[in-house]
Scaffold this motif. Sequence first.
Motif, PDB file in Angstrom:
ATOM      1  N   THR A  84       2.378  21.273  17.807  1.00 23.26           N
ATOM      2  CA  THR A  84       3.164  20.853  18.967  1.00 23.26           C
ATOM      3  C   THR A  84       3.931  19.566  18.680  1.00 23.26           C
ATOM      4  O   THR A  84       5.119  19.451  18.994  1.00 23.26           O
ATOM      5  N   ILE A  85       3.237  18.606  18.088  1.00 20.20           N
ATOM      6  CA  ILE A  85       3.883  17.327  17.773  1.00 20.20           C
ATOM      7  C   ILE A  85       5.052  17.544  16.829  1.00 20.20           C
ATOM      8  O   ILE A  85       6.159  17.018  17.035  1.00 20.20           O
ATOM      9  N   TYR A  86       4.830  18.347  15.805  1.00 23.65           N
ATOM     10  CA  TYR A  86       5.870  18.520  14.807  1.00 23.65           C
ATOM     11  C   TYR A  86       6.977  19.469  15.260  1.00 23.65           C
ATOM     12  O   TYR A  86       8.114  19.360  14.802  1.00 23.65           O
ATOM     13  N   LYS A  87       6.662  20.414  16.168  1.00 22.19           N
ATOM     14  CA  LYS A  87       7.724  21.243  16.731  1.00 22.19           C
ATOM     15  C   LYS A  87       8.684  20.402  17.566  1.00 22.19           C
ATOM     16  O   LYS A  87       9.874  20.681  17.647  1.00 22.19           O
ATOM     17  N   ASN A  88       8.122  19.388  18.228  1.00 17.24           N
ATOM     18  CA  ASN A  88       8.918  18.530  19.099  1.00 17.24           C
ATOM     19  C   ASN A  88       9.306  17.210  18.449  1.00 17.24           C
ATOM     20  O   ASN A  88       9.950  16.376  19.091  1.00 17.24           O
ATOM     21  N   LEU A  89       8.894  17.033  17.192  1.00 18.07           N
ATOM     22  CA  LEU A  89       9.188  15.782  16.511  1.00 18.07           C
ATOM     23  C   LEU A  89      10.687  15.540  16.411  1.00 18.07           C
ATOM     24  O   LEU A  89      11.168  14.413  16.577  1.00 18.07           O
ATOM     25  N   TYR A  90      11.431  16.610  16.156  1.00 17.69           N
ATOM     26  CA  TYR A  90      12.882  16.464  16.053  1.00 17.69           C
ATOM     27  C   TYR A  90      13.487  16.020  17.378  1.00 17.69           C
ATOM     28  O   TYR A  90      14.472  15.282  17.398  1.00 17.69           O
ATOM     29  N   LEU A  91      12.893  16.465  18.493  1.00 15.03           N
ATOM     30  CA  LEU A  91      13.405  16.050  19.796  1.00 15.03           C
ATOM     31  C   LEU A  91      13.227  14.547  20.001  1.00 15.03           C
ATOM     32  O   LEU A  91      14.145  13.859  20.466  1.00 15.03           O
ATOM     33  N   ILE A  92      12.048  14.043  19.652  1.00 19.57           N
ATOM     34  CA  ILE A  92      11.788  12.620  19.869  1.00 19.57           C
ATOM     35  C   ILE A  92      12.612  11.754  18.900  1.00 19.57           C
ATOM     36  O   ILE A  92      13.118  10.693  19.267  1.00 19.57           O
ATOM     37  N   VAL A  93      12.795  12.233  17.669  1.00 24.37           N
ATOM     38  CA  VAL A  93      13.587  11.481  16.692  1.00 24.37           C
ATOM     39  C   VAL A  93      15.066  11.479  17.075  1.00 24.37           C
ATOM     40  O   VAL A  93      15.733  10.435  17.047  1.00 24.37           O
ATOM     41  N   ILE A  94      15.586  12.653  17.452  1.00 17.24           N
ATOM     42  CA  ILE A  94      16.993  12.721  17.859  1.00 17.24           C
ATOM     43  C   ILE A  94      17.219  11.907  19.127  1.00 17.24           C
ATOM     44  O   ILE A  94      18.218  11.195  19.258  1.00 17.24           O
ATOM     45  N   GLY A  95      16.278  11.997  20.084  1.00 18.70           N
ATOM     46  CA  GLY A  95      16.406  11.224  21.317  1.00 18.70           C
ATOM     47  C   GLY A  95      16.368   9.730  21.071  1.00 18.70           C
ATOM     48  O   GLY A  95      17.023   8.958  21.778  1.00 18.70           O
ATOM     49  N   LYS A  96      15.608   9.293  20.053  1.00 19.68           N
ATOM     50  CA  LYS A  96      15.477   7.868  19.763  1.00 19.68           C
ATOM     51  C   LYS A  96      16.654   7.331  18.951  1.00 19.68           C
ATOM     52  O   LYS A  96      17.177   6.248  19.238  1.00 19.68           O
ATOM     53  N   PHE A  97      17.100   8.075  17.948  1.00 18.54           N
ATOM     54  CA  PHE A  97      18.094   7.549  17.012  1.00 18.54           C
ATOM     55  C   PHE A  97      19.516   8.071  17.239  1.00 18.54           C
ATOM     56  O   PHE A  97      20.453   7.582  16.614  1.00 18.54           O
ATOM     57  N   PHE A  98      19.663   9.060  18.114  1.00 21.75           N
ATOM     58  CA  PHE A  98      20.989   9.586  18.401  1.00 21.75           C
ATOM     59  C   PHE A  98      21.266   9.477  19.897  1.00 21.75           C
ATOM     60  O   PHE A  98      20.408   9.064  20.672  1.00 21.75           O
ATOM     61  N   LYS A  99      22.462   9.876  20.307  1.00 17.98           N
ATOM     62  CA  LYS A  99      22.832   9.828  21.720  1.00 17.98           C
ATOM     63  C   LYS A  99      22.141  10.957  22.490  1.00 17.98           C
ATOM     64  O   LYS A  99      21.763  11.973  21.910  1.00 17.98           O
ATOM     65  N   ALA A 100      22.020  10.768  23.816  1.00 20.72           N
ATOM     66  CA  ALA A 100      21.415  11.805  24.655  1.00 20.72           C
ATOM     67  C   ALA A 100      22.204  13.105  24.566  1.00 20.72           C
ATOM     68  O   ALA A 100      21.639  14.193  24.599  1.00 20.72           O
ATOM     69  N   SER A 101      23.528  12.994  24.410  1.00 17.94           N
ATOM     70  CA  SER A 101      24.361  14.201  24.302  1.00 17.94           C
ATOM     71  C   SER A 101      24.043  14.971  23.015  1.00 17.94           C
ATOM     72  O   SER A 101      24.065  16.204  22.998  1.00 17.94           O
ATOM     73  N   ASP A 102      23.743  14.251  21.923  1.00 11.94           N
ATOM     74  CA  ASP A 102      23.365  14.917  20.669  1.00 11.94           C
ATOM     75  C   ASP A 102      22.077  15.719  20.852  1.00 11.94           C
ATOM     76  O   ASP A 102      21.941  16.839  20.335  1.00 11.94           O
ATOM     77  N   LEU A 103      21.141  15.144  21.584  1.00 16.88           N
ATOM     78  CA  LEU A 103      19.901  15.868  21.877  1.00 16.88           C
ATOM     79  C   LEU A 103      20.192  17.074  22.761  1.00 16.88           C
ATOM     80  O   LEU A 103      19.568  18.131  22.616  1.00 16.88           O
ATOM     81  N   GLY A 104      21.166  16.934  23.650  1.00 17.07           N
ATOM     82  CA  GLY A 104      21.578  18.065  24.475  1.00 17.07           C
ATOM     83  C   GLY A 104      22.128  19.203  23.633  1.00 17.07           C
ATOM     84  O   GLY A 104      21.790  20.366  23.856  1.00 17.07           O
ATOM     85  N   TYR A 105      22.985  18.880  22.637  1.00 20.67           N
ATOM     86  CA  TYR A 105      23.518  19.908  21.734  1.00 20.67           C
ATOM     87  C   TYR A 105      22.382  20.613  20.989  1.00 20.67           C
ATOM     88  O   TYR A 105      22.366  21.844  20.863  1.00 20.67           O
ATOM     89  N   TYR A 106      21.437  19.825  20.499  1.00 21.78           N
ATOM     90  CA  TYR A 106      20.333  20.389  19.718  1.00 21.78           C
ATOM     91  C   TYR A 106      19.445  21.280  20.591  1.00 21.78           C
ATOM     92  O   TYR A 106      19.057  22.378  20.174  1.00 21.78           O
ATOM     93  N   THR A 107      19.102  20.807  21.788  1.00 22.33           N
ATOM     94  CA  THR A 107      18.224  21.601  22.653  1.00 22.33           C
ATOM     95  C   THR A 107      18.880  22.918  23.060  1.00 22.33           C
ATOM     96  O   THR A 107      18.216  23.947  23.164  1.00 22.33           O
ATOM     97  N   ARG A 108      20.199  22.912  23.283  1.00 25.65           N
ATOM     98  CA  ARG A 108      20.879  24.159  23.631  1.00 25.65           C
ATOM     99  C   ARG A 108      20.909  25.105  22.434  1.00 25.65           C
ATOM    100  O   ARG A 108      20.685  26.304  22.568  1.00 25.65           O
ATOM    101  N   ALA A 109      21.175  24.570  21.245  1.00 26.72           N
ATOM    102  CA  ALA A 109      21.162  25.403  20.039  1.00 26.72           C
ATOM    103  C   ALA A 109      19.779  25.991  19.824  1.00 26.72           C
ATOM    104  O   ALA A 109      19.625  27.175  19.504  1.00 26.72           O
ATOM    105  N   HIS A 110      18.767  25.171  20.026  1.00 29.19           N
ATOM    106  CA  HIS A 110      17.396  25.625  19.843  1.00 29.19           C
ATOM    107  C   HIS A 110      17.035  26.680  20.875  1.00 29.19           C
ATOM    108  O   HIS A 110      16.309  27.643  20.574  1.00 29.19           O
TER     109      HIS A 110
END
Length: 478
Positions: free
Chosen positions: A224-250
């Motif tokens: 679970t941690i590692y499946k969502n690790l990319y979400l927490i890393v992208i949310g921390k180091f990138f913009k919220a919109s970038d995380l939005g793009y990733y979550t929609r692609a996922h």
Amino acid sequence: MSESLKNKTVKGTIWSSLERFSVQGIQFVVMIIMARILTPADYGLVGMLAIFIAISQSLVDSGFSQALIRKQDRSEIDNSTVFYFNIAVGIVMYLILFFSAPLIADFYNEPLLVPITRAIGLSVVFNSLAVVQRALLTVKLDFKTQAKASLIGALISGAIGIGMAYTGFGVWAIVWQQLLNLAIITTLLWILSHWKPVWAYSWKSFRELFNFGSKLLASGLLDTIYKNLYLIVIGKFFKASDLGYYTRAHQFTDFASSNITGIFQRVTYPVLSTIQDNDERLADVYRRLLKTSAFIIFPLMMGLGAIAKPMILSFLTKEWLFSAVLIQILCFSQMWYPVHAINLNLLQVKGRSDLFLKLEIIKKIVITITLCITLPFGLIPMCWGMLANSIIALVINTHYTGKLIHLGFFSQMKDLLPTLLLSLATGAIVYLTVSSIHLNSWVTLGIGIVEGILIYILAAKLLRFKEFSELLSIVRRK
């Protein structure tokens, strides 16, 4: 595979498929409508909390549902013990989320996450109330009842979520849509499952189930941690919109990959558990399940990657176009999910939760190394790193399966190679077609889908794929 076992598997798969794809289909349509109204940043805010909710859910279950399903002589004391434990952990986890909400908001530097965390955290409590009901229905391969509950929940919560999005609730439309969905499903499962806990709790039962489930809990937490690790890393180091793009692609790739994987995982685990002591039969059933799942998921993922651009333009808007690039990469990674899942199911069936945990630790070390290497280069290299992780995990999982039932990496790849080559060829043809025509995105999308289906089906028929014949016979019977 005996006829009775085959019929139970087919029936369970059909109802599990209906539940997954009817519900996910509705949720997918709801997501598309809401995404056209809301912004990538709105979805990014909810995505930032995914890891915290997912960890809480893993702790609530603690591997007990799998332990209940595997146990052939489960009693009402076992069921009730798990039920009360789940509720207690669910309440504790919600309180932790409630009081840690300011810390989460500070971590992401997003003050709005405080009330969002406290609201969406209620989903943990709702889920804790229905873990046993789901497990007992799964034991009976009763996915019909689960389908009813999930379908009604998706319809009602989806309508309310869309209404809230249109009337300007923003990110709160997403939050309340998710909460209402879980609340409705939990209520209906209580009504439809006909199981109610007795006033009893057994520490003996707890220790017995926890002995098996605890290792799955540790494995599940790592996963679970590692499946969502990319979400927490992208949310921390990138913009919220970038995380939005990733979550929609996922979400687009998950709709095909994880849902089909979930169907096979839910059905194959109780089915394989009934023949856990017969290695020869287990290996035969395992191979057939593996080839059938690949025959379905491989072309779907390759086709999805091929039509990603016209699909995003048609369903969403140009604002979301960057998601198409991420979808094309993620499809190569997630096409292997059903192979991973069935391999890991086998370890649980054989009672090797210790080996299951060992594998998860090894794979998570690999993921950490890959993430550290790709993070400085941006979002696209990070997605390519996920593909590398998937291939490495495939080698590791199949190695240990080979030790248990003598079906290792090369044996499995030999079984899957014809389907893999046909899927890659079909995907390549469709991609070249949609890239070379310049028509309306809906027309282009339709051409790509029809072309892909026709090529794959005709080729499978001409090349006499056994999996195609079996699926065709199932469709004709049903």
